[in-house]
Scaffold this active site. Structure first.
Site, PDB file in Angstrom:
ATOM      1  N   GLU A   1      44.835  -6.719  40.832  1.00  0.00           N
ATOM      2  CA  GLU A   1      45.357  -8.036  41.136  1.00  0.00           C
ATOM      3  C   GLU A   1      46.806  -8.160  40.682  1.00  0.00           C
ATOM      4  O   GLU A   1      47.206  -7.600  39.663  1.00  0.00           O
ATOM      5  CB  GLU A   1      44.506  -9.108  40.439  1.00  0.00           C
ATOM      6  CG  GLU A   1      43.069  -9.107  40.896  1.00  0.00           C
ATOM      7  CD  GLU A   1      42.184 -10.027  40.074  1.00  0.00           C
ATOM      8  OE1 GLU A   1      42.714 -10.725  39.186  1.00  0.00           O
ATOM      9  OE2 GLU A   1      40.968 -10.041  40.312  1.00  0.00           O
TER      10      GLU A   1
ATOM     11  N   CYS B   1      53.372 -10.992  37.871  1.00  0.00           N
ATOM     12  CA  CYS B   1      52.513 -10.461  36.818  1.00  0.00           C
ATOM     13  C   CYS B   1      51.798  -9.238  37.381  1.00  0.00           C
ATOM     14  O   CYS B   1      51.023  -9.360  38.339  1.00  0.00           O
ATOM     15  CB  CYS B   1      51.505 -11.524  36.373  1.00  0.00           C
ATOM     16  SG  CYS B   1      50.345 -10.962  35.113  1.00  0.00           S
TER      17      CYS B   1
ATOM     18  N   CYS C   1      39.807  -2.102  32.442  1.00  0.00           N
ATOM     19  CA  CYS C   1      40.361  -2.083  31.089  1.00  0.00           C
ATOM     20  C   CYS C   1      39.291  -1.607  30.122  1.00  0.00           C
ATOM     21  O   CYS C   1      38.112  -1.958  30.262  1.00  0.00           O
ATOM     22  CB  CYS C   1      40.844  -3.475  30.684  1.00  0.00           C
ATOM     23  SG  CYS C   1      41.685  -3.523  29.081  1.00  0.00           S
TER      24      CYS C   1
ATOM     25  N   CYS D   1      37.826  -6.946  25.410  1.00  0.00           N
ATOM     26  CA  CYS D   1      37.971  -8.311  24.891  1.00  0.00           C
ATOM     27  C   CYS D   1      36.903  -9.199  25.536  1.00  0.00           C
ATOM     28  O   CYS D   1      36.752  -9.214  26.763  1.00  0.00           O
ATOM     29  CB  CYS D   1      39.370  -8.845  25.185  1.00  0.00           C
ATOM     30  SG  CYS D   1      40.693  -7.883  24.405  1.00  0.00           S
TER      31      CYS D   1
ATOM     32  N   CYS E   1      37.619 -11.814  28.508  1.00  0.00           N
ATOM     33  CA  CYS E   1      38.453 -11.376  29.628  1.00  0.00           C
ATOM     34  C   CYS E   1      37.603 -10.885  30.792  1.00  0.00           C
ATOM     35  O   CYS E   1      36.721 -10.035  30.622  1.00  0.00           O
ATOM     36  CB  CYS E   1      39.386 -10.249  29.159  1.00  0.00           C
ATOM     37  SG  CYS E   1      40.411  -9.554  30.464  1.00  0.00           S
TER      38      CYS E   1
ATOM     39  N   CYS F   1      43.280 -12.818  35.031  1.00  0.00           N
ATOM     40  CA  CYS F   1      43.111 -11.402  35.341  1.00  0.00           C
ATOM     41  C   CYS F   1      41.654 -11.047  35.587  1.00  0.00           C
ATOM     42  O   CYS F   1      40.792 -11.349  34.772  1.00  0.00           O
ATOM     43  CB  CYS F   1      43.639 -10.553  34.183  1.00  0.00           C
ATOM     44  SG  CYS F   1      45.371 -10.820  33.848  1.00  0.00           S
TER      45      CYS F   1
END
Length: 351
Positions: free
Chosen positions: A91, A109, A116, A120, A123, A341
């Site tokens: 994205e 961005c 990832c 976290c 997220c 995100c």
């Protein structure tokens, strides 16, 4: 095969040397790709057709497939979902800012990884598996997607780049650094390094490496809690690199570059928004060359976290101001288009 979109002038000179071409061809290629933003070698009008054929056997230009484009009701946030040739999706978000006291900004961005590995808990990206690092060309392709949108809709060019999309930028640091130099090159888009921001969840060794690179980019550290217990519950990386080590590395970055470090603090209702949390954060930021960016958290349904009450947010910011901490509330954009995100990618994959 060389991806021209991720190639610097030295890479292009190596290519032209390999093909026994005059040196000026490397500069031509750089101009077409990084200034004009062509998406195919065949679009380079001053490169002879035969040479275009030769180049096509040795090089290509990354051009992701645009899966969706979402625009916020205000029209100031545009989100692109892109798919690369191996099927991975990322994205990219373009945010436009109109200012009265300063120049307008068009900020893109970018994502640095597909997925990832940091985990976290709040997220949306972290809820997906880590697929791979992106290449410099794939990062550049995201900026050029936004740049072409700006050109199509008669906006000024992209002025700012924030490495705050999907993934942990410092886990892909060499590629991120290469993309920074490409974006900054005067024969390319010429985006000033002071208009670039790199976010990190706190990879301490890489913060030192970035500091030693001595680039005038802004470092943004995702803090999100004022103590180790709270931060470890939100961000597993804190168990490897605890708060004290992260702050020490960030202080080194500030000393080495002379740049204020931005500390990102997302407020979650009933988790890290108490008066005691505010007092602890004040103590952490005391006498630091720092800005604190307070983020009213995006609500990701799968995480269970909620945005803070408006009055709690206001009191939290007032507490920081009262103790002399330079804190601002981040302007919210794109909530109606899943601009956080990973949210859009998860929604599309779920169909």
């Amino acid at each position: 095969m060389l991806d021209l979109l991720g190639a610097d002038l030295a890479d292009l000179e190596n290519l032209t040397n390999e093909l026994n071409l005059p040196r000026f061809r490397a500069k031509q290629l750089f101009h077409w790709v990084h200034r004009q933003g062509v998406t195919a070698i065949g679009e380079m009008s001053n490169i002879p057709g035969k040479l275009q054929e030769i180049l096509s056997e040795k090089a290509f230009i990354t051009r992701p497939k645009l899966i969706t484009t979402s625009k916020s009701k205000k029209g100031d946030t545009i989100k692109f979902l892109l798919k690369f040739s191996d099927g991975v999706m990322v994205e990219t978000v373009l945010m436009t800012y109109e200012r009265t006291a300063s120049r307008d900004r068009n900020t893109v961005c970018v994502s640095t990884q597909a997925g990832c590995a940091m985990g976290c808990v709040f997220c949306a990206t972290g809820m997906d598996r880590m697929e791979r690092n992106l290449t410099a060309g794939e990062i550049m392709a995201q900026v050029w997607t936004a740049q072409r949108y700006c050109r199509e809709y008669k906006l000024d060019q992209v002025t700012n780049v924030v490495y705050m999309g999907m993934g942990e930028p410092l886990a892909n640091l060499p590629v991120v650094l290469k993309s920074i130099h490409l974006l900054n090159h005067p024969e390319g888009l010429g985006i000033g390094m002071r208009r670039m921001t790199i976010s990190t969840c706190g990879l301490v060794p890489q913060i030192y490496q970035l500091a030693d690179a001595a680039l005038p980019v802004t470092l943004a550290v995702s803090l999100h809690a004022p103590d180790n217990e709270g931060r470890s519950s939100l961000m597993p990386i804190n168990k490897k690199y605890p708060l004290e080590e992260v702050l020490k590395a960030a202080d080194y970055y500030a000393e080495k570059t002379g740049r204020r470090v931005t500390y990102e603090y997302a407020l979650f209702r009933g988790v890290n928004d108490s008066e005691e949390d505010g007092a602890k954060l004040c103590r952490l930021m005391h006498n630091r060359l720092a800005n604190v960016n307070i983020i009213p958290s995006n609500e990701v349904p799968e995480s269970g976290f909620q945005s803070p009450e408006p009055e709690v947010l206001a009191k939290f910011v007032q507490k920081l101001a009262a103790c002399g901490v330079n804190a601002v509330v981040r302007e919210e954009k794109g909530g109606d288009i899943n601009a956080a995100c990973g949210q859009l990618r998860r929604r599309i994959r779920g169909k």
